[in-house]
Scaffold this active site. Structure first.
Site, PDB file in Angstrom:
ATOM      1  N   TYR A  58       0.842  -1.182   0.000  1.00 48.68           N
ATOM      2  CA  TYR A  58       0.000   0.000   0.000  1.00 48.68           C
ATOM      3  C   TYR A  58       0.880   1.236   0.000  1.00 48.68           C
ATOM      4  O   TYR A  58       1.866   1.319   0.746  1.00 48.68           O
ATOM      5  CB  TYR A  58      -0.930   0.013   1.214  1.00 48.68           C
ATOM      6  CG  TYR A  58      -2.037  -1.010   1.131  1.00 48.68           C
ATOM      7  CD1 TYR A  58      -2.899  -1.040   0.039  1.00 48.68           C
ATOM      8  CD2 TYR A  58      -2.216  -1.948   2.142  1.00 48.68           C
ATOM      9  CE1 TYR A  58      -3.917  -1.977  -0.043  1.00 48.68           C
ATOM     10  CE2 TYR A  58      -3.238  -2.893   2.063  1.00 48.68           C
ATOM     11  CZ  TYR A  58      -4.084  -2.895   0.970  1.00 48.68           C
ATOM     12  OH  TYR A  58      -5.093  -3.826   0.885  1.00 48.68           O
ATOM     13  N   GLU A  59       0.527   2.210  -0.807  1.00 48.20           N
ATOM     14  CA  GLU A  59       1.370   3.382  -1.040  1.00 48.20           C
ATOM     15  C   GLU A  59       1.789   4.102   0.235  1.00 48.20           C
ATOM     16  O   GLU A  59       2.880   4.648   0.327  1.00 48.20           O
ATOM     17  CB  GLU A  59       0.636   4.354  -1.967  1.00 48.20           C
ATOM     18  CG  GLU A  59       1.489   5.515  -2.447  1.00 48.20           C
ATOM     19  CD  GLU A  59       0.759   6.358  -3.482  1.00 48.20           C
ATOM     20  OE1 GLU A  59       1.290   7.430  -3.825  1.00 48.20           O
ATOM     21  OE2 GLU A  59      -0.329   5.963  -3.938  1.00 48.20           O
ATOM     22  N   ALA A  60       0.919   4.105   1.234  1.00 51.58           N
ATOM     23  CA  ALA A  60       1.225   4.840   2.462  1.00 51.58           C
ATOM     24  C   ALA A  60       2.350   4.214   3.277  1.00 51.58           C
ATOM     25  O   ALA A  60       2.892   4.866   4.179  1.00 51.58           O
ATOM     26  CB  ALA A  60      -0.021   4.962   3.321  1.00 51.58           C
ATOM     27  N   GLY A  61       2.697   2.923   2.999  1.00 49.89           N
ATOM     28  CA  GLY A  61       3.866   2.395   3.682  1.00 49.89           C
ATOM     29  C   GLY A  61       3.834   0.972   4.190  1.00 49.89           C
ATOM     30  O   GLY A  61       4.864   0.431   4.581  1.00 49.89           O
ATOM     31  N   THR A  92       7.992   2.728  -0.101  1.00 58.79           N
ATOM     32  CA  THR A  92       7.159   2.024  -1.090  1.00 58.79           C
ATOM     33  C   THR A  92       7.501   2.452  -2.507  1.00 58.79           C
ATOM     34  O   THR A  92       7.637   1.616  -3.409  1.00 58.79           O
ATOM     35  CB  THR A  92       5.665   2.256  -0.829  1.00 58.79           C
ATOM     36  OG1 THR A  92       5.384   3.664  -0.809  1.00 58.79           O
ATOM     37  CG2 THR A  92       5.240   1.638   0.478  1.00 58.79           C
TER      38      THR A  92
END
Length: 269
Positions: A58-61, A92
Site C-alpha cells: 500500500y502506497e502509504a507504507g 514504497t
C-alpha cells in the site's frame, strides 16, 4: 462454498464483477501495488482464492499485511496488520517500486487511448484547460516501473479517445522527441523498460494489448454486446479477438467479498 455460479452469484452488481475481474489478474507470488477502493477488494480476494502468496504494497507504507478487516484507505492502520514492513511513502515508491520489485499495479484514469496512454491531469489544452483534474500523483511512476499495470475505468466514449488530451502515464506507444513520432515504449525507455499496461477493466468489458501495443477487446461483460462497447469507444477498436463473455463471479467469490472481505459495506455499499 461451491465454486459454481448460483442464485447468490447471479445477483452480482457491476462493482462485484470489476473486483472479481481485477482479482483474476493477480498471479500467485505477485508483488502488487494497490490503491484505495476496488484494488483493495481485488488483492484481498485474490489472496483468499488463487493467489495466497501474493504480496500487497500500500502506497502509504505497509507491505505484506494481512488485514483482518477491510481498510478504508491505504493510510488506514489496518493495512499494517501482520505486515512484514511498515515504513512510509519513500520506502514504497523508491525502496520497492523504483527498485523493480513490483509485479502488478492497479491504477485509474480519466482518459485512455488505443496505446494505453492515460490522462489524469487536464481536459483540453494543458495551458488553458477546460477542466483541471486531480493530477497524476504517483500514477506515472507506478505505471512506468511496475512490470504489469491494470487500469480500472468507467467505459465512456469521451474517456476512450483516439488521443488523450495529456499523457501523464505512458502506454505502449509514446512520442519520441524531437521528431514526435509514436514509437514502442521499449525504444524510448531502453534499459529502463520493465513492462507496460496488461489490461483495462471497465464496467462493460476487459481490454488487452497486442504485440504492437494496440488495444483490443478481450471479453465483454454479461449484459453488454460488442456493439455496445464499440459505441462507447472513441477510436476504431479491434474486436476480432473477442473470446466471449467475461466470466461472472462465482458463489465463492461473492461470499468472500460480502461475508469475509467487506461485510461492513465500506466499498460494497
Amino acid at each position: 462454498m461451491s465454486s459454481q455460479t448460483s442464485k447468490y452469484a447471479s445477483s452480482y452488481r457491476p462493482i462485484d464483477l470489476l473486483a472479481v475481474a481485477a482479482a483474476r489478474e493477480v498471479k500467485d507470488g505477485d508483488v502488487v501495488f494497490a490503491g484505495t477502493g476496488l484494488p483493495m477488494l481485488a488483492i484481498m480476494l485474490a489472496q483468499k482464492t488463487h493467489a495466497p502468496e501474493a504480496v500487497c504494497i500500500y502506497e502509504a507504507g505497509s507491505m505484506d499485511g494481512r488485514p483482518i478487516d477491510l481498510p478504508t484507505s491505504v493510510g488506514d492502520a489496518r493495512c499494517a496488520h501482520q505486515a512484514s514492513i511498515t515504513a512510509g511513502l519513500t520506502e514504497t515508491l523508491y525502496g520497492q517500486l523504483h527498485s523493480g520489485y513490483v509485479d502488478l499495479a492497479f491504477l485509474g484514469g480519466a482518459e485512455i487511448d488505443k496505446y494505453g496512454n492515460v490522462n489524469t491531469t487536464v481536459l483540453g489544452d494543458y495551458n488553458a484547460p477546460t477542466k483541471r483534474l486531480t493530477g497524476s500523483g504517483g500514477n506515472p511512476d507506478i505505471n512506468a516501473l511496475a512490470r504489469r499495470t491494470v487500469f480500472i475505468m468507467v467505459q465512456e466514449k469521451r474517456r476512450f479517445k483516439e488521443a488523450v488530451d495529456y499523457i501523464g502515464s505512458p502506454g505502449w506507444r509514446i512520442k519520441k522527441w524531437p521528431g514526435g513520432e509514436f514509437v514502442h515504449k521499449r525504444e524510448v525507455y531502453g534499459k529502463f523498460f520493465y513492462g507496460g499496461v496488461e489490461a483495462v477493466i471497465t464496467n462493460m468489458a476487459v481490454f488487452r494489448f497486442d504485440k504492437e501495443g494496440i488495444m483490443y477487446l478481450d471479453t465483454v461483460h454479461p449484459g453488454f454486446t460488442v456493439e455496445d462497447v464499440q459505441a462507447n469507444c472513441g477510436f476504431d477498436l479491434n474486436v476480432g479477438r473477442v473470446r466471449g463473455e467475461t466470466a461472472p463471479p462465482t458463489e465463492r467469490e461473492m461470499e468472500l467479498l460480502y461475508q469475509v472481505i467487506d461485510p461492513e459495506g465500506i466499498f460494497l455499499l
